[in-house]
Enzyme design. Structure first.
Site, PDB file in Angstrom:
ATOM      1  N   LYS A  65      38.235  25.887  45.887  1.00 18.07           N
ATOM      2  CA  LYS A  65      37.113  25.490  46.750  1.00 18.07           C
ATOM      3  C   LYS A  65      37.167  23.981  47.006  1.00 18.07           C
ATOM      4  O   LYS A  65      36.920  23.510  48.118  1.00 18.07           O
ATOM      5  CB  LYS A  65      35.780  25.888  46.106  1.00 18.07           C
ATOM      6  CG  LYS A  65      35.533  27.388  46.111  1.00 18.07           C
ATOM      7  CD  LYS A  65      34.353  27.799  45.235  1.00 18.07           C
ATOM      8  CE  LYS A  65      34.253  29.328  45.132  1.00 18.07           C
ATOM      9  NZ  LYS A  65      33.194  29.788  44.224  1.00 18.07           N
ATOM     10  N   GLN A 109      29.272  28.013  39.571  1.00 14.83           N
ATOM     11  CA  GLN A 109      30.238  29.103  39.452  1.00 14.83           C
ATOM     12  C   GLN A 109      29.765  30.122  38.409  1.00 14.83           C
ATOM     13  O   GLN A 109      29.385  29.760  37.293  1.00 14.83           O
ATOM     14  CB  GLN A 109      31.629  28.539  39.086  1.00 14.83           C
ATOM     15  CG  GLN A 109      32.757  29.535  39.136  1.00 14.83           C
ATOM     16  CD  GLN A 109      33.034  30.108  40.536  1.00 14.83           C
ATOM     17  OE1 GLN A 109      32.772  29.463  41.547  1.00 14.83           O
ATOM     18  NE2 GLN A 109      33.549  31.308  40.594  1.00 14.83           N
ATOM     19  N   ASP A 132      25.756  29.504  48.440  1.00 18.67           N
ATOM     20  CA  ASP A 132      26.236  30.795  47.942  1.00 18.67           C
ATOM     21  C   ASP A 132      25.346  31.927  48.448  1.00 18.67           C
ATOM     22  O   ASP A 132      25.743  33.091  48.406  1.00 18.67           O
ATOM     23  CB  ASP A 132      26.176  30.819  46.399  1.00 18.67           C
ATOM     24  CG  ASP A 132      27.533  30.632  45.747  1.00 18.67           C
ATOM     25  OD1 ASP A 132      28.552  30.987  46.367  1.00 18.67           O
ATOM     26  OD2 ASP A 132      27.554  30.135  44.600  1.00 18.67           O
TER      27      ASP A 132
HETATM   28  N1  GUN Z   1      31.793  34.078  40.828  1.00 17.03           N
HETATM   29  C1  GUN Z   1      32.441  35.050  41.522  1.00 17.03           C
HETATM   30  N2  GUN Z   1      32.210  34.934  42.839  1.00 17.03           N
HETATM   31  C2  GUN Z   1      31.393  33.870  42.987  1.00 17.03           C
HETATM   32  C3  GUN Z   1      30.809  33.260  44.128  1.00 17.03           C
HETATM   33  O1  GUN Z   1      30.979  33.682  45.283  1.00 17.03           O
HETATM   34  N3  GUN Z   1      30.025  32.179  43.858  1.00 17.03           N
HETATM   35  C4  GUN Z   1      29.803  31.719  42.605  1.00 17.03           C
HETATM   36  N4  GUN Z   1      28.993  30.656  42.457  1.00 17.03           N
HETATM   37  N5  GUN Z   1      30.329  32.274  41.534  1.00 17.03           N
HETATM   38  C5  GUN Z   1      31.124  33.342  41.728  1.00 17.03           C
END
Ligand code: GUN
Length: 305
Positions: A65, A109, A132
């Site tokens: 990311k 995350q 998110d």
């Molecule tokens: N863990 C797995 N997928 C995601 C996501 O799309 N966002 C976040 N913050 N954590 C994750």
């Protein structure tokens, strides 16, 4: 038609939905927009990410990311915390970021260590920066069809449908998996009266009886159950469009990394029946990260217009 021609025709018709290519196109568009901002001497969008602990997959995702942000010209900040970090510390860090006007989007995350409440954390993020789309306000808006941040994976799937001009109206979409991150929002989006919605939707999950019966009726299957290779060709209707959200690390000693990534769909088997499939890796995954970038850009525009 001779058999060999039949086989050739079927192979040729199966479309591999290439997320890497689509992601590249959209990244270029975003990069262009950022460079216009730079030319005008404006601040560029800024995404902050928090990661707690040392989970390998989570660290890989966060690094990717961060890399994506660099590629399109966004600023990014990654805050890494020890596994033992208290919930209080995490919540107060989120508060600081919420009030930092230089940061447009914040993600924490997941999963988090067991002693930290995911609910408290996702609810602490300001809905204005919830790129998110996990906050109750964001999901509530999505349910009502109001403008909001669409969670990144469902957003990525919509982009794939759009880029490949896949007709969804009036089709039967079967979503397998009911997570708050993917399956549930996806089921809502596919049923809405929008260009890449208007489906009749069935949401299946771990307690669905005779899952195969439902999958077999699907014009569009969204597989998000986290079971590698679960969806076989025999479960699909001929010509189905198959969106594979699964991305599980499966041990493989022959691979230098010690694992391979596997989707929820048995790609080779399903390819003999489906009209289009997203591969794993290289399908939905790259577009999920684009969803996050687009949401960050949206948040930036919301406060800078
Ligand atoms: N863990 C797995 N997928 C995601 C996501 O799309 N966002 C976040 N913050 N954590 C994750």
């Amino acid at each position: 038609m001779p058999l060999i021609n039949c086989i050739f025709a079927e192979t040729r018709n199966m479309q591999r939905l290439n997320g890497v290519e689509v992601a590249k196109t959209i990244k270029e568009q975003l990069k262009e927009k950022v460079s216009e901002l730079q030319k005008e001497g404006k601040r560029v969008p800024h995404l902050a990410a928090i990661i707690v602990g040392n989970d390998g997959a989570s660290m890989t995702y966060v690094n990717s990311k961060e890399n994506d942000c660099k590629q399109v010209g966004f600023n990014s900040t990654v805050m890494r915390f020890e596994e033992s970090t208290s919930e209080e510390t995490l919540l107060s860090t989120i508060e600081q970021i919420n009030s930092n006007s230089e940061i447009d989007g914040l993600i924490v995350q997941l999963p988090l260590p067991k002693h930290i409440s995911e609910l408290k954390v996702t609810q602490k993020i300001s809905p204005e920066k919830d790129v998110d789309g996990f906050h109750t306000v964001s999901l509530g808006k999505l349910l009502k069809g109001e403008d909001t941040f669409i969670p990144a994976t469902p957003y990525g799937i919509l982009m794939m449908l759009e880029q490949y001009n896949i007709e969804t109206s009036g089709k039967h979409c079967v979503v397998v998996g009911r997570s708050n991150i993917v399956g549930r929002p996806m089921s809502v989006l596919m049923s809405q009266n929008t260009p890449y919605g208007n489906c009749t939707v069935t949401l299946c999950h771990s307690r669905t009886r005779n899952l195969e019966h439902y999958v077999q009726q699907a014009d569009i299957v969204v597989a998000a159950l986290g079971k590698p290779g679960f969806i076989k060709g025999s479960m699909l209707k001929k010509g189905a469009i198959v969106i594979d959200v699964g991305i599980t690390r499966v041990e493989d000693s022959a691979n230098p990394k010690g694992y391979v990534l596997k989707g929820d769909v048995d790609f080779d088997d399903a390819s003999t029946v489906a009209s289009a499939i997203t591969p794993v890796p290289g399908g939905v995954g790259p577009l999920t990260r684009i969803g996050l970038l687009k949401n960050t850009f949206k948040s930036y525009q919301n406060t800078n217009n």
